[in-house]
Design an enzyme around this catalytic site. Structure first.
Site, PDB file in Angstrom:
ATOM      1  N   SER A 227      -3.107 -69.145 -48.919  1.00  0.00           N
ATOM      2  CA  SER A 227      -3.678 -69.436 -47.605  1.00  0.00           C
ATOM      3  C   SER A 227      -5.015 -70.156 -47.667  1.00  0.00           C
ATOM      4  CB  SER A 227      -3.812 -68.145 -46.804  1.00  0.00           C
ATOM      5  OG  SER A 227      -4.653 -67.241 -47.473  1.00  0.00           O
ATOM      6  N   HIS A 255       2.670 -67.873 -45.210  1.00  0.00           N
ATOM      7  CA  HIS A 255       2.495 -69.306 -44.927  1.00  0.00           C
ATOM      8  C   HIS A 255       3.630 -70.168 -45.485  1.00  0.00           C
ATOM      9  CE1 HIS A 255      -1.554 -68.735 -43.319  1.00  0.00           C
ATOM     10  NE2 HIS A 255      -1.662 -67.793 -44.247  1.00  0.00           N
ATOM     11  N   LYS A 287       3.162 -66.429 -37.587  1.00  0.00           N
ATOM     12  CA  LYS A 287       2.901 -67.832 -37.909  1.00  0.00           C
ATOM     13  C   LYS A 287       4.107 -68.678 -37.452  1.00  0.00           C
ATOM     14  CE  LYS A 287      -0.644 -66.438 -41.078  1.00  0.00           C
ATOM     15  NZ  LYS A 287      -0.727 -65.012 -40.676  1.00  0.00           N
TER      16      LYS A 287
HETATM   17  C1  LIG Z   1      -1.261 -64.603 -46.884  1.00  0.00           C
HETATM   18  C2  LIG Z   1      -1.381 -63.711 -45.683  1.00  0.00           C
HETATM   19  N1  LIG Z   1      -0.782 -62.525 -45.703  1.00  0.00           N
HETATM   20  C3  LIG Z   1      -0.853 -61.693 -44.647  1.00  0.00           C
HETATM   21  C4  LIG Z   1      -1.539 -62.040 -43.510  1.00  0.00           C
HETATM   22  C5  LIG Z   1      -1.601 -61.094 -42.348  1.00  0.00           C
HETATM   23  O1  LIG Z   1      -0.709 -61.504 -41.358  1.00  0.00           O
HETATM   24  P1  LIG Z   1      -0.977 -61.238 -39.806  1.00  0.00           P
HETATM   25  O2  LIG Z   1      -2.095 -62.135 -39.393  1.00  0.00           O
HETATM   26  O3  LIG Z   1       0.314 -61.608 -39.192  1.00  0.00           O
HETATM   27  O4  LIG Z   1      -1.333 -59.809 -39.667  1.00  0.00           O
HETATM   28  C6  LIG Z   1      -2.179 -63.270 -43.450  1.00  0.00           C
HETATM   29  C7  LIG Z   1      -2.915 -63.674 -42.235  1.00  0.00           C
HETATM   30  O5  LIG Z   1      -3.344 -64.753 -42.019  1.00  0.00           O
HETATM   31  C8  LIG Z   1      -2.093 -64.140 -44.562  1.00  0.00           C
HETATM   32  O6  LIG Z   1      -2.696 -65.338 -44.558  1.00  0.00           O
END
Ligand SMILES: Cc1ncc(COP(=O)(O)O)c(C=O)c1O
Length: 444
Positions: A227, A255, A287
């Site tokens: 990310s 992602h 997302k």
């Molecule tokens: C790689 C990754 N895992 C988990 C999450 C957590 O997801 P959520 O925002 O849907 O709670 C994010 C959030 O941006 C993320 O970038």
């Protein structure tokens, strides 16, 4: 039973001794009350709060507005309305444009009409609605796994799953750039946790060779698309490693689901391997899937275990709301029916990456993904560039320390299938100009 004063005092002494022993108190006699510093009981003195104030002072000193918590008043897509002005938007994860899609919105509204705004209980007691199983079935089919289980939060999915599945005798090896939710899950589990250098699978193999035998279960934790950097790990080699070392593999596809592979099925499709090769395939609903929540896809044995026992996932936590379940289900189905969205996303991402490189911007290791960082390497320049871009009608978030090391301060561009080439061309030009201006300011 009535206690004498002496007995009551003895009980209090016992309790204090017990608390001291369990909480790792400070020395034999503990601190005298008068010596307990104020920062231990006043939020104004918490270090994180103080660092926020100092960041705010820095912004005031260099005269940039706070770029965080900006409030938008319409759907986050290629554009975004903030304070009655439309901006080109690079700060949302609406990768394939399904949030704001009329069919997805209708599905959510109909679910509210039918089931209300909450399922009003954890699924295991009486919060289950048909949409839950339909969604989980659709996710499993999408990723090519036996089953899937949906959680109310993407973040919570990682925390609960890792925290529940592993324990103190186990070994968790996670990529050094793993999202905070994965790291927190590893910590919660109490397992031995080793961070391996980002995407360095030689280092990972050396760690496995040295440590695997000393533990019961072992799991490699990584992401489909990272990310922060927008790069992708070598999945076939990870699968080979986990097989040879009798370990499990967990991939966070937050992602990569909806963005990688010809039909957006994620990293497995990108590398042409079956989704079932990933033991614990994690994804978010927030997302590409236009909703809120998370999921684990994998074998029926894994998902049934999590469904009944993972605390804070399905157990001890309310079920996914009707609107969120229906929106995610409609989004998964629509994406499966319209792979052209993934194709547009890929073309846009490749175009923006090329334009950024042509503008001599440092895009780090990003490739084949909709996350394109522009590394600026100095938080003040980064804030100034973001502010200049905002003034020029572009909304992009600066990522600063402690989210990334100071020298890796960056702007992070999230590309969507909805962007148009001319928006991307304008943005690359503007970033180059804003960066040159910020550097010239800094040098003067
Ligand atoms: C790689 C990754 N895992 C988990 C999450 C957590 O997801 P959520 O925002 O849907 O709670 C994010 C959030 O941006 C993320 O970038």
């Amino acid at each position: 039973m009535t206690l004498t004063l002496e007995e009551k005092r003895a009980r209090v002494r016992d309790l204090l001794t017990h608390n001291k022993a369990t909480a790792g108190a400070v020395g034999e006699a503990g601190r005298a009350l008068a010596e307990i510093p104020e920062e231990y009981y006043r939020f104004e003195l918490w270090p994180a709060y103080k660092s926020l104030l100092s960041q705010r002072d820095t912004m005031a000193r260099i005269r940039v507005a706070n770029p965080y918590f900006r409030c938008h008043t319409d759907v986050s897509r290629d554009t975004l309305r903030i304070d009655d002005r439309d901006y080109l938007n690079f700060s949302g994860y609406n990768y394939v444009g399904l949030s704001g899609d009329a069919e997805v919105a209708t599905a959510a509204k109909e679910a509210i009409d039918r089931y209300g705004t909450s399922v009003s209980a954890s699924r295991i007691v009486s919060g289950e609605i048909p949409l839950h199983a339909e969604l989980e079935g659709a996710i499993a089919q999408f990723h090519g796994t036996e089953d899937a289980v949906a959680f109310v939060s993407g973040y919570g999915t990682n925390v609960s799953t890792l925290g529940y599945l592993f324990g103190p005798k186990d070994l968790l090896l996670h990529d050094s750039l793993t999202h905070n939710s994965g790291v927190t899950g590893c910590k919660l589990s109490g397992a031995r946790r080793i961070s391996f250098p980002h995407n360095d699978l030689d280092a990972l193999e050396a760690l496995l060779a040295e440590n695997r035998g000393r533990h019961e279960r072992a799991c490699i934790v990584t992401e489909g698309v990272f990310s922060m950097d927008g790069d992708i790990p070598d999945l076939p080699r990870l699968i080979d490693l986990k097989k040879r070392y009798k370990a499990l593999l967990m991939v966070d596809e937050a992602h990569s689901a909806g963005t990688l592979g010809g039909r957006g099925r994620g990293i497995a499709e990108h590398f042409g391997v079956p989704g079932g090769e990933i033991d614990i395939l994690m994804g978010t609903l927030s997302k590409s899937f236009a909703s809120c929540g998370g999921y684990i896809a994998g074998s029926a044995a894994l998902t049934m275990n999590l469904r009944y026992f993972a605390p804070g996932g399905v157990l001890y936590s309310v079920g996914l709301s009707p609107a969120n379940s229906a929106a995610a289900l409609a989004a998964v189905r629509k994406l499966a029916a319209q792979p052209g969205r993934v194709e547009r996303l890929r073309a846009n991402s490749a175009l923006f990456l090329r334009l950024a490189k042509e503008a001599a911007l440092d895009t780090g290791p990003s490739h084949d993904s909709p996350i394109v960082p522009v590394v600026i390497g100095n938080s003040i320049h980064c804030l100034k560039v973001a502010e200049r871009l905002f003034a020029r009608g572009i909304n992009v978030q600066p990522m600063l320390y402690p989210a990334v090391p100071e020298e890796a301060s960056r702007l992070r561009f999230f590309i969507t299938a909805l962007h148009r080439p001319e928006q991307l061309e304008y943005t690359a030009r503007e970033v180059r100009q804003a960066l040159a201006l910020a550097r010239a300011d800094g040098a003067s």
